[in-house]
Design an enzyme around this catalytic site. Structure first.
Site, PDB file in Angstrom:
ATOM      1  N   ASP A 125      50.599  21.072  80.393  1.00 20.51           N
ATOM      2  CA  ASP A 125      51.139  20.417  79.205  1.00 20.51           C
ATOM      3  C   ASP A 125      52.377  19.605  79.601  1.00 20.51           C
ATOM      4  OD1 ASP A 125      50.887  21.051  75.875  1.00 20.51           O
ATOM      5  OD2 ASP A 125      52.716  20.093  76.589  1.00 20.51           O
ATOM      6  N   ILE A 126      52.483  18.404  79.048  1.00 26.95           N
ATOM      7  CA  ILE A 126      53.578  17.500  79.436  1.00 26.95           C
ATOM      8  C   ILE A 126      54.931  17.960  78.877  1.00 26.95           C
ATOM      9  CG2 ILE A 126      53.501  15.840  77.509  1.00 26.95           C
ATOM     10  CD1 ILE A 126      53.453  13.602  79.669  1.00 26.95           C
ATOM     11  N   ASN A 155      45.270  24.781  67.682  1.00 26.97           N
ATOM     12  CA  ASN A 155      45.800  24.327  66.399  1.00 26.97           C
ATOM     13  C   ASN A 155      44.791  23.407  65.718  1.00 26.97           C
ATOM     14  OD1 ASN A 155      48.194  25.670  67.043  1.00 26.97           O
ATOM     15  ND2 ASN A 155      49.040  23.858  68.077  1.00 26.97           N
ATOM     16  N   GLY A 184      49.373  22.546  62.926  1.00 23.93           N
ATOM     17  CA  GLY A 184      50.250  22.023  63.976  1.00 23.93           C
ATOM     18  C   GLY A 184      49.555  21.151  64.996  1.00 23.93           C
ATOM     19  N   GLN A 185      48.348  20.654  64.671  1.00 20.86           N
ATOM     20  CA  GLN A 185      47.621  19.805  65.632  1.00 20.86           C
ATOM     21  C   GLN A 185      48.218  18.404  65.644  1.00 20.86           C
ATOM     22  OE1 GLN A 185      43.358  19.573  64.972  1.00 20.86           O
ATOM     23  NE2 GLN A 185      43.008  18.586  66.969  1.00 20.86           N
ATOM     24  N   HIS A 217      41.836  21.390  71.983  1.00 14.72           N
ATOM     25  CA  HIS A 217      42.441  21.885  73.223  1.00 14.72           C
ATOM     26  C   HIS A 217      42.937  23.296  73.005  1.00 14.72           C
ATOM     27  CE1 HIS A 217      45.288  19.542  70.799  1.00 14.72           C
ATOM     28  NE2 HIS A 217      46.199  20.444  71.133  1.00 14.72           N
ATOM     29  N   HIS A 252      45.667  25.897  74.101  1.00 10.69           N
ATOM     30  CA  HIS A 252      46.958  26.099  74.755  1.00 10.69           C
ATOM     31  C   HIS A 252      46.955  27.470  75.437  1.00 10.69           C
ATOM     32  CE1 HIS A 252      49.441  22.995  72.556  1.00 10.69           C
ATOM     33  NE2 HIS A 252      48.497  23.141  71.650  1.00 10.69           N
TER      34      HIS A 252
END
Ligand code: AMP
Ligand code: ZN
Length: 113
Positions: A29-30, A86, A92-93, A99, A101
Protein backbone atom coordinates in the site's frame (compact mmCIF):
# COMPACT_ATOMS: atom_id res chain seq x y z
CA UNK A 1 -10.52 1.60 -18.29
CA UNK A 2 -9.82 4.52 -16.02
CA UNK A 3 -9.05 2.48 -12.94
CA UNK A 4 -5.96 2.99 -10.80
CA UNK A 5 -5.59 -0.66 -9.86
CA UNK A 6 -6.16 -1.87 -13.45
CA UNK A 7 -3.21 0.39 -14.32
CA UNK A 8 -1.12 -1.33 -11.65
CA UNK A 9 -2.16 -4.70 -13.15
CA UNK A 10 -1.11 -3.54 -16.63
CA UNK A 11 2.12 -2.01 -15.34
CA UNK A 12 1.17 1.54 -16.42
CA UNK A 13 1.49 2.67 -12.79
CA UNK A 14 4.40 1.28 -10.77
CA UNK A 15 3.90 -0.69 -7.57
CA UNK A 16 6.03 -2.74 -5.24
CA UNK A 17 4.71 -6.12 -6.27
CA UNK A 18 4.91 -8.91 -3.70
CA UNK A 19 3.20 -11.69 -5.65
CA UNK A 20 1.55 -12.15 -9.03
CA UNK A 21 -0.12 -14.95 -10.96
CA UNK A 22 -2.78 -15.16 -13.67
CA UNK A 23 -5.60 -14.24 -11.29
CA UNK A 24 -4.30 -12.01 -8.52
CA UNK A 25 -1.60 -9.47 -7.74
CA UNK A 26 -0.38 -8.26 -4.34
CA UNK A 27 1.53 -5.03 -3.75
CA UNK A 28 2.53 -2.68 -0.95
CA UNK A 29 0.00 0.00 0.00
CA UNK A 30 1.34 3.44 -0.95
CA UNK A 31 0.12 4.98 2.35
CA UNK A 32 0.74 2.23 4.89
CA UNK A 33 -1.46 2.35 8.00
CA UNK A 34 0.69 -0.20 9.85
CA UNK A 35 4.32 -1.42 9.68
CA UNK A 36 3.04 -4.08 7.25
CA UNK A 37 0.24 -3.00 4.90
CA UNK A 38 -0.24 -4.61 1.53
CA UNK A 39 -3.17 -5.11 -0.83
CA UNK A 40 -4.27 -8.21 -2.72
CA UNK A 41 -6.52 -7.66 -5.74
CA UNK A 42 -8.03 -9.69 -8.57
CA UNK A 43 -6.43 -8.87 -11.93
CA UNK A 44 -9.89 -8.72 -13.48
CA UNK A 45 -11.72 -5.49 -12.74
CA UNK A 46 -14.52 -5.85 -10.17
CA UNK A 47 -15.70 -2.46 -8.85
CA UNK A 48 -17.14 -3.36 -5.46
CA UNK A 49 -18.00 -6.36 -3.33
CA UNK A 50 -21.61 -5.76 -4.41
CA UNK A 51 -20.65 -6.78 -7.96
CA UNK A 52 -19.44 -10.28 -7.03
CA UNK A 53 -21.21 -13.28 -8.54
CA UNK A 54 -20.96 -17.01 -7.88
CA UNK A 55 -18.37 -17.19 -10.67
CA UNK A 56 -16.00 -15.06 -8.60
CA UNK A 57 -15.85 -17.55 -5.71
CA UNK A 58 -12.48 -19.00 -6.68
CA UNK A 59 -10.74 -15.66 -7.20
CA UNK A 60 -12.12 -14.27 -3.94
CA UNK A 61 -10.89 -17.38 -2.13
CA UNK A 62 -7.53 -16.89 -3.80
CA UNK A 63 -7.31 -13.34 -2.45
CA UNK A 64 -7.53 -14.64 1.09
CA UNK A 65 -5.15 -17.54 0.55
CA UNK A 66 -2.61 -15.23 -1.11
CA UNK A 67 -2.97 -12.76 1.77
CA UNK A 68 -2.25 -15.50 4.29
CA UNK A 69 0.78 -16.78 2.34
CA UNK A 70 2.34 -13.31 2.09
CA UNK A 71 1.57 -12.61 5.76
CA UNK A 72 3.51 -15.74 6.61
CA UNK A 73 6.43 -14.72 4.36
CA UNK A 74 6.49 -11.31 6.04
CA UNK A 75 6.59 -12.92 9.47
CA UNK A 76 3.36 -11.45 10.85
CA UNK A 77 1.30 -14.65 10.92
CA UNK A 78 2.04 -15.79 14.43
CA UNK A 79 1.64 -12.38 16.09
CA UNK A 80 -1.51 -11.78 14.04
CA UNK A 81 -2.84 -9.37 11.49
CA UNK A 82 -6.01 -7.72 10.20
CA UNK A 83 -7.72 -8.36 6.84
CA UNK A 84 -10.27 -5.83 5.61
CA UNK A 85 -12.25 -5.14 2.46
CA UNK A 86 -14.11 -1.84 2.28
CA UNK A 87 -17.33 -1.54 0.27
CA UNK A 88 -18.67 1.76 -1.05
CA UNK A 89 -18.66 5.13 0.68
CA UNK A 90 -19.82 4.19 4.16
CA UNK A 91 -17.42 1.26 4.15
CA UNK A 92 -14.51 3.58 3.44
CA UNK A 93 -13.82 2.45 -0.14
CA UNK A 94 -11.81 4.98 -2.15
CA UNK A 95 -10.49 2.83 -5.02
CA UNK A 96 -13.29 1.12 -6.95
CA UNK A 97 -11.50 -2.11 -7.85
CA UNK A 98 -11.94 -4.60 -5.02
CA UNK A 99 -8.91 -5.13 -2.81
CA UNK A 100 -8.08 -6.94 0.36
CA UNK A 101 -6.09 -4.92 2.89
CA UNK A 102 -3.64 -6.86 5.06
CA UNK A 103 -2.28 -4.92 8.05
CA UNK A 104 0.14 -6.13 10.68
CA UNK A 105 3.16 -5.33 12.77
CA UNK A 106 1.17 -3.48 15.42
CA UNK A 107 -1.79 -4.26 17.63
CA UNK A 108 -5.11 -3.65 15.88
CA UNK A 109 -8.08 -2.13 17.63
CA UNK A 110 -11.69 -3.25 17.48
CA UNK A 111 -14.10 -1.94 16.40
CA UNK A 112 -12.35 -0.10 13.56
CA UNK A 113 -13.14 3.59 13.35
P1 AMP B 1 -9.79 1.76 0.17
O1 AMP B 1 -9.94 3.05 0.92
O2 AMP B 1 -10.24 0.56 0.94
O3 AMP B 1 -10.43 1.84 -1.20
O4 AMP B 1 -8.25 1.54 -0.01
C1 AMP B 1 -7.51 2.04 -1.08
C2 AMP B 1 -6.06 1.86 -0.71
O5 AMP B 1 -5.29 2.00 -1.89
C3 AMP B 1 -5.55 2.89 0.30
O6 AMP B 1 -5.03 2.21 1.44
C4 AMP B 1 -4.47 3.64 -0.49
O7 AMP B 1 -3.38 4.02 0.31
C5 AMP B 1 -4.08 2.62 -1.53
N1 AMP B 1 -3.51 3.17 -2.75
C6 AMP B 1 -3.96 4.23 -3.47
N2 AMP B 1 -3.18 4.43 -4.54
C7 AMP B 1 -2.21 3.48 -4.51
C8 AMP B 1 -1.10 3.15 -5.34
N3 AMP B 1 -0.81 3.86 -6.45
N4 AMP B 1 -0.32 2.11 -4.99
C9 AMP B 1 -0.59 1.39 -3.88
N5 AMP B 1 -1.63 1.63 -3.07
C10 AMP B 1 -2.43 2.66 -3.36
ZN1 ZN C 1 -9.83 -1.93 -12.09
Amino acid sequence: MDCLFCKIVSGDIPATVLYEDDDVIAFEDIMPQAPTHFLVIPKRHISTLNDLTDEDASVVGKLQITAAKIAKQKGISEAGYRVAMNCNEMGGQTVYHIHMHVLGGRAMTWPPG
